[in-house]
Write a protein that holds these residues in place. Structure first.
Motif, mmCIF file in Angstrom:
data_model
loop_
_atom_site.group_PDB
_atom_site.id
_atom_site.type_symbol
_atom_site.label_atom_id
_atom_site.label_comp_id
_atom_site.label_asym_id
_atom_site.label_seq_id
_atom_site.Cartn_x
_atom_site.Cartn_y
_atom_site.Cartn_z
ATOM 1 N N GLU A 1 40.552 -34.579 17.077
ATOM 2 C CA GLU A 1 39.900 -33.436 16.462
ATOM 3 C C GLU A 1 38.525 -33.898 15.961
ATOM 4 O O GLU A 1 38.446 -34.811 15.139
ATOM 5 C CB GLU A 1 40.722 -32.901 15.292
ATOM 6 C CG GLU A 1 42.094 -32.378 15.677
ATOM 7 C CD GLU A 1 42.014 -31.065 16.452
ATOM 8 O OE1 GLU A 1 40.982 -30.367 16.322
ATOM 9 O OE2 GLU A 1 42.965 -30.757 17.179
ATOM 10 N N PRO A 2 37.444 -33.307 16.429
ATOM 11 C CA PRO A 2 36.110 -33.808 16.064
ATOM 12 C C PRO A 2 35.834 -33.812 14.565
ATOM 13 O O PRO A 2 35.111 -34.685 14.072
ATOM 14 C CB PRO A 2 35.166 -32.859 16.805
ATOM 15 C CG PRO A 2 35.975 -31.635 17.104
ATOM 16 C CD PRO A 2 37.360 -32.136 17.324
ATOM 17 N N GLY B 1 32.278 -33.191 20.655
ATOM 18 C CA GLY B 1 33.692 -32.797 20.685
ATOM 19 C C GLY B 1 33.921 -31.388 20.177
ATOM 20 O O GLY B 1 34.846 -30.697 20.616
ATOM 21 N N TRP B 2 33.082 -30.939 19.253
ATOM 22 C CA TRP B 2 33.182 -29.578 18.726
ATOM 23 C C TRP B 2 32.941 -28.547 19.830
ATOM 24 O O TRP B 2 33.579 -27.504 19.877
ATOM 25 C CB TRP B 2 32.170 -29.410 17.604
ATOM 26 C CG TRP B 2 32.026 -28.042 17.031
ATOM 27 C CD1 TRP B 2 30.991 -27.180 17.220
ATOM 28 C CD2 TRP B 2 32.944 -27.354 16.164
ATOM 29 N NE1 TRP B 2 31.184 -25.998 16.532
ATOM 30 C CE2 TRP B 2 32.385 -26.086 15.869
ATOM 31 C CE3 TRP B 2 34.173 -27.686 15.607
ATOM 32 C CZ2 TRP B 2 33.019 -25.160 15.040
ATOM 33 C CZ3 TRP B 2 34.805 -26.767 14.771
ATOM 34 C CH2 TRP B 2 34.230 -25.529 14.510
ATOM 35 N N ASN C 1 33.066 -29.331 23.316
ATOM 36 C CA ASN C 1 33.942 -29.595 24.462
ATOM 37 C C ASN C 1 34.777 -30.836 24.176
ATOM 38 O O ASN C 1 34.244 -31.946 24.096
ATOM 39 C CB ASN C 1 33.110 -29.797 25.732
ATOM 40 C CG ASN C 1 33.957 -29.895 26.994
ATOM 41 O OD1 ASN C 1 35.142 -30.205 26.951
ATOM 42 N ND2 ASN C 1 33.335 -29.646 28.129
ATOM 43 N N ARG C 2 36.084 -30.670 24.017
ATOM 44 C CA ARG C 2 36.962 -31.793 23.666
ATOM 45 C C ARG C 2 36.954 -32.884 24.732
ATOM 46 O O ARG C 2 37.318 -34.029 24.448
ATOM 47 C CB ARG C 2 38.403 -31.304 23.454
ATOM 48 C CG ARG C 2 38.573 -30.317 22.316
ATOM 49 C CD ARG C 2 38.215 -30.953 20.975
ATOM 50 N NE ARG C 2 38.228 -29.982 19.905
ATOM 51 C CZ ARG C 2 39.300 -29.623 19.221
ATOM 52 N NH1 ARG C 2 40.466 -30.170 19.514
ATOM 53 N NH2 ARG C 2 39.205 -28.738 18.254
ATOM 54 N N ARG D 1 37.510 -37.460 24.858
ATOM 55 C CA ARG D 1 38.748 -37.946 25.462
ATOM 56 C C ARG D 1 38.494 -39.272 26.157
ATOM 57 O O ARG D 1 37.417 -39.525 26.672
ATOM 58 C CB ARG D 1 39.298 -36.924 26.460
ATOM 59 C CG ARG D 1 39.920 -35.707 25.791
ATOM 60 C CD ARG D 1 40.429 -34.711 26.804
ATOM 61 N NE ARG D 1 41.012 -33.548 26.148
ATOM 62 C CZ ARG D 1 41.318 -32.419 26.765
ATOM 63 N NH1 ARG D 1 41.076 -32.299 28.070
ATOM 64 N NH2 ARG D 1 41.838 -31.406 26.086
#
Length: 402
Positions: free
Chosen positions: A165-166, A187-188, A190-191, A195
């Protein structure tokens, strides 16, 4: 390629890939070296004072509310006042700085502040770092002499607990706010950006050169830990027992320094530029808006933000914003020489606002922010805040995006 501002255009043209314009190639070279076009205000170095205090104390501290937290920080760090901690002329938040020497190598230099102005307890944490010669070569063997006192390599915790979780990213006692804020912003949106490929405790991440070439780096789950508390010494997660941000930080250090073993000198990534970090994480070239407070600028930048956020006001492309080293920021609770993640925008009671996150996971501005929530996030908690857009343009320095 020689990393020097006096490289001739003819030499650059010989090295330039056929599918890139000369301007793209030249800008890429400048951004990769962070020399000579970046100024002091483009390089961010602020560390999390809470992490430094816990490293000094050798234990996890129950901080309570922000007022109690800052009283304890004054006592532990040996400051004369809260303002003293955030004064950019002091060394509380930047005991070391990453620099580029004449040959283009990434090296260390201590803060310009005199040794005697640094409290003894802070200096003791960083003695191994501060004694490195400014011209030292990057080591390709496992040499842990750079580690602060009471810090060693250990495997502690679990990589993921509830996935990456960003907004779990929590900066530690290292000045890599530029990288962790950029990782959060990516990450917010695009997760997939946060990864990794995981095989039997080994994690492989991809970073991108200034030519946008992907390069993979693999690391184990051993991270620098405080030997007394068994907690990450530098970047960590707000979720107890989770270590994926620390492993990402280690992977970035290994890639950035060209280290060939599993114990890179993580302290070498202290100090950097948020735009460069966005490009290194996403592989997309970055651009920026220089921020200053005029009516025409407000409309221009707000219109651009509106186009790059969705119907909920969340960013659709990764963005970060930095502050300069000017002292006036600190009275408002905005940290100087620091990078924040941009999460989105909103309009409340006809007033434009922008939503940001401090990678320290706390310390939000004392004025011009509203309470309540935004898209399910509690404002004023976990470093997330919504500030009036006009004040954002006045107090922040450069908005970077990819």
């Amino acid at each position: 390629m020689k990393k020097d501002k006096y490289i001739s255009k003819r030499k650059l043209m010989k090295l330039k890939p056929k599918d890139m314009t000369f301007r793209e190639y030249k800008l890429g070279a400048v951004r990769e070296t962070e020399h000579p076009n970046f100024t002091e205000n483009d390089i961010s170095t602020a560390i999390n004072p809470c992490a430094l205090a816990e490293q000094i104390e050798g234990r996890k501290i129950d901080w309570g509310n922000d007022e109690e937290r800052e009283k304890m920080l004054v006592k532990i760090l040996g400051a004369s006042s809260v303002k003293d901690i955030y004064d950019p002329k002091k060394s509380f938040l930047r005991p070391i700085r990453r620099m580029i020497d004449a040959s283009g190598k990434s090296v260390f230099k201590t803060s310009d502040v005199e040794e005697k102005s640094i409290p003894e307890q802070i200096a003791s944490v960083y003695v191994p770092l501060r004694n490195r010669a400014a011209s030292a070569e990057i080591s390709f063997k496992s040499d842990d002499s750079w580690l602060p006192e009471n810090v060693g390599w250990k495997k502690v915790g679990t990589y993921y607990i509830n996935g990456a979780e960003p907004l779990e990213i929590d900066q530690g006692s290292l000045g890599d706010c530029y990288f962790l804020a950029a990782l959060c912003s990516a990450g917010w949106v695009n997760r997939n950006y946060i990864r990794s490929t995981d095989v039997n405790g080994s994690h492989t991440m991809t970073f991108y050169t200034w030519l946008k070439n992907p390069e993979k780096v693999s690391v184990s789950e051993e991270i620098p830990c405080n030997l007394s508390s068994n907690r990450p010494a530098f970047g960590g997660s707000t979720t107890t027992g989770e270590i994926w941000p620390a492993v990402w930080e280690k992977a970035f250090a290994k890639w950035d320094t060209g280290c060939s073993h599993d114990h890179p000198n993580v302290s070498k990534i202290a100090g950097g530029n948020g735009g460069t970090a966005l490009r290194q994480i996403t592989g997309r070239g970055y651009s920026s808006y220089y921020l200053y407070n005029t009516k025409s600028r407000i409309n221009t930048i707000w219109g651009w933000l509106d186009k790059n956020t969705n119907y909920l006001g969340k960013t659709m492309i990764p963005m970060v914003v930095n502050t300069s080293s000017i002292d006036r920021y600190d009275s408002l609770g905005i940290v100087s020489s620091h990078v924040y993640s941009v999460l989105g925008i909103e309009t409340v009671n006809k007033k434009k606002r922008i939503v940001l996150r401090n990678p320290w996971a706390w310390k939000t501005p004392s004025e011009y922010c509203r309470t309540g929530s935004w898209n399910g996030l509690a404002l004023g908690a976990n470093g997330v805040f919504s500030i009036e857009f006009e004040m954002f343009l006045e107090y922040f320095y450069n908005l970077y995006y990819v």
